[in-house]
Design a protein around this motif. Structure first.
Motif, short mmCIF file in Angstrom:
data_model
loop_
_atom_site.label_atom_id
_atom_site.label_comp_id
_atom_site.label_asym_id
_atom_site.label_seq_id
_atom_site.Cartn_x
_atom_site.Cartn_y
_atom_site.Cartn_z
N LEU A 1 0.82 -1.21 0.00
CA LEU A 1 0.00 0.00 0.00
C LEU A 1 0.85 1.26 0.00
N GLU A 2 1.89 1.30 0.80
CA GLU A 2 2.73 2.51 0.86
C GLU A 2 3.39 2.78 -0.49
N ASP B 1 -0.41 9.46 3.56
CA ASP B 1 0.93 8.92 3.36
C ASP B 1 1.96 10.03 3.25
N ARG C 1 -5.97 7.13 5.17
CA ARG C 1 -4.60 7.20 5.68
C ARG C 1 -3.83 8.21 4.87
N HIS D 1 1.58 6.52 -7.08
CA HIS D 1 0.31 6.91 -7.69
C HIS D 1 0.36 8.35 -8.18
N ARG E 1 -7.60 10.12 -8.51
CA ARG E 1 -8.32 9.08 -7.79
C ARG E 1 -8.33 7.79 -8.62
N THR F 1 -9.17 3.14 -2.35
CA THR F 1 -8.94 4.14 -3.39
C THR F 1 -7.64 4.86 -3.10
N LEU F 2 -6.79 4.99 -4.10
CA LEU F 2 -5.58 5.79 -3.98
C LEU F 2 -5.89 7.18 -4.52
N SER G 1 -4.26 11.33 -5.03
CA SER G 1 -3.21 12.34 -4.97
C SER G 1 -3.91 13.69 -5.04
N THR H 1 0.82 3.90 -3.10
CA THR H 1 0.39 5.27 -2.85
C THR H 1 1.44 6.27 -3.30
N ARG H 2 2.69 6.00 -2.98
CA ARG H 2 3.77 6.93 -3.36
C ARG H 2 3.98 6.99 -4.88
N CYS I 1 -4.39 8.58 10.42
CA CYS I 1 -5.56 8.02 9.75
C CYS I 1 -6.79 8.76 10.24
#
Length: 100
Positions: free
Chosen positions: A16-17, A64, A62, A23, A27, A39-40, A42, A20-21, A90
């Motif tokens: 996940l981390e 990040d 959450r 991405h 959405r 959902t990711l 930015s 996310t980074r 979170c």
């Protein structure tokens, strides 16, 4: 990980981390089930997701990276929870609550 088209509700796992980074879209849904959607996002600095409500699902959010403000309440005109949040925090939004 490049986010794939929405999948679910079959089991899935991923970093996940890292996802996310890496991405870059505003959405992207990476998993959907009956009660949860992952959902990711930015969100550009100074922007927000707008006011919304999810009637049948709780939300886990959450952060990040960066910082923001979570506002949650029983109606769109009564956001009684107001919390500054930042990297690693979170936010838990109960189903039926309005949030931004």
């Amino acid at each position: 990980m490049t986010a794939s088209p929405p999948v679910g509700p079959q089991p899935q796992s991923f970093d996940l981390e890292r996802a996310t980074r890496e991405h870059e879209n505003y959405r992207t849904v990476v998993w959907s089930g009956a009660y949860l959607q992952v959902t990711l996002m930015s969100i550009p600095a100074g922007k927000d997701i707008g006011l919304e409500v999810h009637h049948d699902t709780d939300q886990f959010i959450r952060l990040d990276a960066g910082r923001g403000r979570a506002q949650i309440g029983p109606s769109k005109d009564e956001l009684t929870f107001d919390q500054e949040v930042s990297d690693g925090w979170c936010v838990l939004v109960p189903a039926g609550s309005w949030s931004r």
